[in-house]
Design an enzyme around this catalytic site. Structure first.
Site, PDB file in Angstrom:
ATOM      1  N   LYS A  36       0.991  -1.377   0.071  1.00 33.31           N
ATOM      2  CA  LYS A  36       0.006  -0.068   0.056  1.00 33.31           C
ATOM      3  C   LYS A  36       0.852   1.260  -0.082  1.00 33.31           C
ATOM      4  O   LYS A  36       1.879   1.382   0.951  1.00 33.31           O
ATOM      5  CB  LYS A  36      -1.077   0.055   1.309  1.00 33.31           C
ATOM      6  CG  LYS A  36      -1.834   1.512   1.116  1.00 33.31           C
ATOM      7  CD  LYS A  36      -2.766   1.329   2.397  1.00 33.31           C
ATOM      8  CE  LYS A  36      -2.302   1.902   3.771  1.00 33.31           C
ATOM      9  NZ  LYS A  36      -2.368   3.229   3.611  1.00 33.31           N
ATOM     10  N   ASP A  63      -3.755   4.339  -1.418  1.00 31.32           N
ATOM     11  CA  ASP A  63      -4.675   4.943  -0.579  1.00 31.32           C
ATOM     12  C   ASP A  63      -4.572   6.498  -0.548  1.00 31.32           C
ATOM     13  O   ASP A  63      -3.999   7.166   0.204  1.00 31.32           O
ATOM     14  CB  ASP A  63      -3.919   4.345   0.739  1.00 31.32           C
ATOM     15  CG  ASP A  63      -4.755   4.912   1.928  1.00 31.32           C
ATOM     16  OD1 ASP A  63      -6.119   5.327   1.582  1.00 31.32           O
ATOM     17  OD2 ASP A  63      -4.392   4.783   3.113  1.00 31.32           O
ATOM     18  N   LYS A  65      -7.690   8.438  -1.258  1.00 31.76           N
ATOM     19  CA  LYS A  65      -8.805   8.937  -0.667  1.00 31.76           C
ATOM     20  C   LYS A  65      -9.255  10.035  -1.315  1.00 31.76           C
ATOM     21  O   LYS A  65      -9.274  11.178  -0.949  1.00 31.76           O
ATOM     22  CB  LYS A  65      -8.727   9.499   0.764  1.00 31.76           C
ATOM     23  CG  LYS A  65      -8.376   8.250   1.623  1.00 31.76           C
ATOM     24  CD  LYS A  65      -8.384   8.472   3.014  1.00 31.76           C
ATOM     25  CE  LYS A  65      -8.107   7.290   3.995  1.00 31.76           C
ATOM     26  NZ  LYS A  65      -6.489   6.828   4.008  1.00 31.76           N
ATOM     27  N   ASP A  68     -14.099  14.702  -4.647  1.00 31.47           N
ATOM     28  CA  ASP A  68     -14.245  16.032  -5.351  1.00 31.47           C
ATOM     29  C   ASP A  68     -15.340  15.882  -6.365  1.00 31.47           C
ATOM     30  O   ASP A  68     -16.292  14.982  -6.137  1.00 31.47           O
ATOM     31  CB  ASP A  68     -13.030  16.190  -6.603  1.00 31.47           C
ATOM     32  CG  ASP A  68     -12.693  17.659  -6.676  1.00 31.47           C
ATOM     33  OD1 ASP A  68     -13.736  18.513  -6.978  1.00 31.47           O
ATOM     34  OD2 ASP A  68     -11.430  18.422  -6.481  1.00 31.47           O
ATOM     35  N   THR A 123     -11.595   6.874  11.093  1.00 38.43           N
ATOM     36  CA  THR A 123     -11.864   6.235  12.276  1.00 38.43           C
ATOM     37  C   THR A 123     -11.089   7.279  13.508  1.00 38.43           C
ATOM     38  O   THR A 123     -11.334   7.070  14.447  1.00 38.43           O
ATOM     39  CB  THR A 123     -10.616   4.956  12.480  1.00 38.43           C
ATOM     40  OG1 THR A 123      -9.638   5.204  12.086  1.00 38.43           O
ATOM     41  CG2 THR A 123     -11.559   3.910  11.969  1.00 38.43           C
ATOM     42  N   ARG A 214       3.497  -0.479  10.318  1.00 38.23           N
ATOM     43  CA  ARG A 214       4.561  -0.274  11.352  1.00 38.23           C
ATOM     44  C   ARG A 214       4.874  -1.627  12.041  1.00 38.23           C
ATOM     45  O   ARG A 214       6.097  -1.750  12.253  1.00 38.23           O
ATOM     46  CB  ARG A 214       4.506   0.928  12.157  1.00 38.23           C
ATOM     47  CG  ARG A 214       4.678   2.163  11.724  1.00 38.23           C
ATOM     48  CD  ARG A 214       3.775   3.276  12.675  1.00 38.23           C
ATOM     49  NE  ARG A 214       2.353   3.136  12.573  1.00 38.23           N
ATOM     50  CZ  ARG A 214       1.452   3.963  13.332  1.00 38.23           C
ATOM     51  NH1 ARG A 214       2.040   4.805  13.962  1.00 38.23           N
ATOM     52  NH2 ARG A 214       0.413   3.615  13.221  1.00 38.23           N
TER      53      ARG A 214
HETATM   54  O1  C5P Z   1       1.431   1.389  10.707  1.00 41.83           O
HETATM   55  P1  C5P Z   1       0.061   0.999  10.722  1.00 41.83           P
HETATM   56  O2  C5P Z   1      -0.254  -0.431  10.654  1.00 41.83           O
HETATM   57  O3  C5P Z   1      -0.924   1.635  11.860  1.00 41.83           O
HETATM   58  O4  C5P Z   1      -0.604   1.549   9.194  1.00 41.83           O
HETATM   59  C1  C5P Z   1      -1.977   1.564   8.807  1.00 41.83           C
HETATM   60  C2  C5P Z   1      -1.691   2.084   7.613  1.00 41.83           C
HETATM   61  O5  C5P Z   1      -3.492   2.028   7.260  1.00 41.83           O
HETATM   62  C3  C5P Z   1      -1.466   3.588   7.387  1.00 41.83           C
HETATM   63  O6  C5P Z   1      -0.897   3.701   6.219  1.00 41.83           O
HETATM   64  C4  C5P Z   1      -2.719   4.317   7.751  1.00 41.83           C
HETATM   65  O7  C5P Z   1      -2.609   5.566   7.107  1.00 41.83           O
HETATM   66  C5  C5P Z   1      -3.556   3.497   7.051  1.00 41.83           C
HETATM   67  N1  C5P Z   1      -5.257   3.668   8.075  1.00 41.83           N
HETATM   68  C6  C5P Z   1      -5.400   3.442   9.304  1.00 41.83           C
HETATM   69  N2  C5P Z   1      -6.631   3.577   9.807  1.00 41.83           N
HETATM   70  C7  C5P Z   1      -7.585   3.877   9.113  1.00 41.83           C
HETATM   71  C8  C5P Z   1      -7.371   4.004   7.790  1.00 41.83           C
HETATM   72  C9  C5P Z   1      -6.267   3.825   6.904  1.00 41.83           C
HETATM   73  O8  C5P Z   1      -4.395   2.959   9.883  1.00 41.83           O
HETATM   74  N3  C5P Z   1      -8.661   4.123   9.693  1.00 41.83           N
END
Ligand code: C5P
Length: 238
Positions: A36, A63, A65, A68, A123, A214
């Site tokens: 992603k 991703d 988003k 428009d 979220t 992460r």
């Molecule tokens: O590092 P982590 O596992 O938290 O990454 C989650 C990924 O999913 C990030 O790229 C974040 O922007 C995305 N994301 C999220 N929560 C959401 C929507 C997208 O963590 N509700």
């Protein structure tokens, strides 16, 4: 014998550094089903950066988003399609005409087309934040309302939080892609994610794609971290 189930894990390459993103991508490639990229990566590296990630040979979820007027979002879809990404997301709150315009544009590419999924309620927003923007109900109702609208408007699925998987599956059926971030392997550091689920739990509830960032990319050995998740999901692949 039935074919092996596809690996649902997409690794989030959240960095502005193209070389870092490609290093992560190459390291985790044997153990994940996709990659992603988000705004951070796209704004720094542009279409050429996206093409370089796509060239690693895994499906890529952009991703970005989009939100428009319908004509502009359809143009955004048209602009990204030649880059070869597998999935793009747009805000479902942009409304049915916007979603329909995006879905119709993607469908022009035929059977191997890019999938378009909706973002329902971020979220980061709670009920009070929604009320401040004029939404009367609670976040859960709004998620279900926007997901239903996304399906009716021709989208292929939605991004959702882990606790939304069960109600969305029950409401929208099997044939609708649920893409779930906030996934944490057993024992992982939660960092800023509050409502998390393990890959196994989310998969069992019916998630199609699990976004993990992460826990893999901040690990001292990203390949090993991705392998541990793969082995938790598919014990016989080890
Ligand atoms: O590092 P982590 O596992 O938290 O990454 C989650 C990924 O999913 C990030 O790229 C974040 O922007 C995305 N994301 C999220 N929560 C959401 C929507 C997208 O963590 N509700």
């Amino acid at each position: 014998m039935s074919p092996a189930p596809a690996n649902p894990v997409f690794c989030a390459l959240d960095t502005v550094d193209l070389r870092q993103a490609l290093d992560w991508g190459r390291a985790v490639k044997p153990f994940v089903g996709g990659l992603k990229i988000g705004l951070e990566f796209f704004n720094a590296n542009g279409p050429e950066g996206v093409k370089a990630v796509v060239a690693l040979g895994l499906p890529v979820f952009a991703d970005l988003k989009l939100h428009d007027i319908p004509n502009t979002v359809a143009g955004g879809v048209r602009g990204i399609m030649p880059l070869g990404v597998a999935i793009l997301n747009i805000h479902a709150s942009g409304g049915p005409a916007m979603m329909r315009a995006a879905a119709d544009e993607a469908r022009k590419a035929g059977s191997k087309r890019m999938k378009i999924i909706g973002v329902t309620v971020l979220t980061s927003l709670d009920d009070q934040d929604l009320h401040a923007t004029g939404v009367a109900g609670n976040a859960e109702d709004q998620v279900l309302r926007l997901a239903r609208l996304a399906k009716d408007s021709g989208l292929d699925g939605v991004v959702c939080a882990a606790h939304e998987i069960a109600p969305l599956r029950a409401t929208l059926g099997r044939d609708f892609m649920l893409v779930v971030p906030g996934i944490r392997p057993v024992g992982a550091d939660l960092r800023d994610q509050k409502r998390v689920m393990t890959p196994f739990e989310a998969r069992a509830l019916g998630a199609d794609i699990l976004v993990v960032g992460r826990p893999v990319t901040a690990a001292s050995d990203p390949a090993a971290a991705a392998r541990t998740i793969r082995d938790e999901l598919f014990p016989h692949a080890a």
